[in-house]
Design an enzyme around this catalytic site. Structure first.
Site, PDB file in Angstrom:
ATOM      1  N   TRP A   1       0.671  -1.115   0.025  1.00  0.00           N
ATOM      2  CA  TRP A   1      -0.061   0.075   0.072  1.00  0.00           C
ATOM      3  C   TRP A   1       0.855   1.176   0.205  1.00  0.00           C
ATOM      4  CZ3 TRP A   1      -4.572  -1.123   4.063  1.00  0.00           C
ATOM      5  CH2 TRP A   1      -5.297  -2.490   3.636  1.00  0.00           C
TER       6      TRP A   1
ATOM      7  N   HIS B   1      12.989  -2.563  -1.055  1.00  0.00           N
ATOM      8  CA  HIS B   1      12.155  -1.724  -2.018  1.00  0.00           C
ATOM      9  C   HIS B   1      12.835  -0.735  -2.819  1.00  0.00           C
ATOM     10  CE1 HIS B   1       8.910   0.218  -4.297  1.00  0.00           C
ATOM     11  NE2 HIS B   1       8.482  -1.076  -4.304  1.00  0.00           N
TER      12      HIS B   1
ATOM     13  N   GLU C   1      12.189   1.978  -3.566  1.00  0.00           N
ATOM     14  CA  GLU C   1      11.730   3.470  -3.090  1.00  0.00           C
ATOM     15  C   GLU C   1      12.718   3.696  -1.864  1.00  0.00           C
ATOM     16  OE1 GLU C   1       7.522   2.939  -3.063  1.00  0.00           O
ATOM     17  OE2 GLU C   1       7.704   3.027  -5.328  1.00  0.00           O
TER      18      GLU C   1
ATOM     19  N   GLY D   1       4.909   2.071 -10.993  1.00  0.00           N
ATOM     20  CA  GLY D   1       4.157   3.448 -10.969  1.00  0.00           C
ATOM     21  C   GLY D   1       3.861   4.015 -12.408  1.00  0.00           C
TER      22      GLY D   1
ATOM     23  N   SER E   1       3.545  -2.099 -12.007  1.00  0.00           N
ATOM     24  CA  SER E   1       2.400  -1.748 -13.055  1.00  0.00           C
ATOM     25  C   SER E   1       1.484  -2.984 -13.398  1.00  0.00           C
ATOM     26  CB  SER E   1       2.645  -1.077 -14.305  1.00  0.00           C
ATOM     27  OG  SER E   1       3.247   0.185 -13.976  1.00  0.00           O
TER      28      SER E   1
ATOM     29  N   GLY F   1       1.445  -2.630  -6.425  1.00  0.00           N
ATOM     30  CA  GLY F   1       1.320  -1.153  -5.680  1.00  0.00           C
ATOM     31  C   GLY F   1       0.035  -0.679  -6.108  1.00  0.00           C
ATOM     32  N   GLY F   2      -0.111   0.368  -6.774  1.00  0.00           N
ATOM     33  CA  GLY F   2      -1.352   0.813  -7.373  1.00  0.00           C
ATOM     34  C   GLY F   2      -2.511   0.265  -7.331  1.00  0.00           C
TER      35      GLY F   2
HETATM   36  P1  13P Z   1       2.846  -0.210  -9.145  1.00  0.00           P
HETATM   37  O1  13P Z   1       2.094  -1.529  -9.056  1.00  0.00           O
HETATM   38  O2  13P Z   1       2.284   0.804  -8.685  1.00  0.00           O
HETATM   39  O3  13P Z   1       3.599  -0.085 -10.210  1.00  0.00           O
HETATM   40  O4  13P Z   1       4.102  -0.668  -7.644  1.00  0.00           O
HETATM   41  C1  13P Z   1       4.854  -1.641  -7.810  1.00  0.00           C
HETATM   42  C2  13P Z   1       5.493  -1.745  -6.467  1.00  0.00           C
HETATM   43  O5  13P Z   1       6.390  -0.919  -6.182  1.00  0.00           O
HETATM   44  C3  13P Z   1       5.048  -2.808  -5.391  1.00  0.00           C
HETATM   45  O6  13P Z   1       6.134  -2.708  -4.344  1.00  0.00           O
END
Ligand code: 13P
Length: 253
Positions: free
Chosen positions: A10, A98, A100, A176, A216, A237-238
């Site tokens: 999330w 991750h 990020e 993303g 994605s 993610g999203g």
């Molecule tokens: P998205 O599915 O938003 O591209 O993000 C993937 C992600 O970073 C899951 O950890």
């Protein structure tokens, strides 16, 4: 047979009320609609872990993950959360490394290794993330890049420690952005990762390791991605922020 996993990361989204609504919806949809043996994981932000965990307790298929863990066991580390704390509120998995966190919080290979060790010591299963930036893919160095990430953090674990690790391949250019890796790109990297793991650990451990794809992933592309022999699920993610989309991804197996 490898464990098939769909995990929702999330990230830094949702308020408390929204988090409870989302997980209740997912929990109900999974109970009503999902057949088979898919392990479903939700990874809400830290403050919501315990309440989200309580809501999913009665559902064997739902599991709880944290998005990060401290590399330290305990003590004067303001703002950090230890593996023992996570364990004490029912956390079963933790996302480690991750992109990020590597990018914005400067987590390096050594720190990720320590995080792996402390999570494993508490019986929490790490979901170890790897994946290359666009310039590495464009320069055709993506395999070497991912190999180094695996080697620099994972290879110091023992076979027993590695036994419970889940790996997630998340190419940074696909996170993303709406630009997914093709199923072929995912498959060839996943097979490569498994091969590297079999060099670091024993072949059986590498064979048993679930390798998830992230970047994605959505209800429209999940089926094709999950049909690849070395793609054992997804780290979402999203699309994990919408109960309908997330459940449809789970149902893509
Ligand atoms: P998205 O599915 O938003 O591209 O993000 C993937 C992600 O970073 C899951 O950890």
């Amino acid at each position: 047979m490898r464990k098939r996993i769909v995990a929702g990361n999330w990230k830094m989204n949702k308020t408390y009320e929204e988090a409870l609504t989302l997980v209740s919806e997912i929990d109900n949809m999974v109970k009503d609609e999902v057949n088979g043996d898919v392990t479903v994981i939700v990874a809400p932000p830290f403050p919501f872990l315990q309440s989200v965990g309580k809501l999913t307790q009665g559902n064997d298929r739902m599991h709880l993950a944290a998005q990060n863990v401290s590399e330290h066991e305990s003590g004067a580390y303001t703002g950090e959360v230890s593996a023992a704390m996570l364990k004490s509120v029912g956390v079963q998995y933790v996302i480690i490394g991750h992109s990020e966190r590597r990018m914005y919080h400067h987590e390096d290979a050594q720190s990720l290794y320590k995080k792996l060790k402390t999570a494993i010591a508490q019986g929490i299963t790490p979901i170890f993330c790897c994946g290359e930036p666009l310039e590495e893919r464009d320069a055709d160095r993506h395999f070497d890049y991912v190999d180094k990430q695996l080697h620099d953090s994972l290879s110091y674990l023992s076979n027993e420690e590695f036994d419970n690790v889940v790996v997630a391949y998340e190419p940074i250019w696909a996170i993303g952005t709406g630009r997914t890796a093709s199923s072929q790109q995912a498959q060839e990297m996943h097979a490569y990762i498994r091969e590297q793991l079999s060099r670091m650990f024993d072949a059986e451990a590498a064979f048993k390791c679930s390798i998830l794809y992230g970047g994605s992933c959505n209800p429209g592309n999940a089926k094709e991605l999950f049909s690849q022999p070395d793609v054992d699920g997804g780290l979402i993610g999203g699309a994990s922020l919408k109960s309908r989309d997330f459940t449809d991804i789970i149902k893509s197996f």
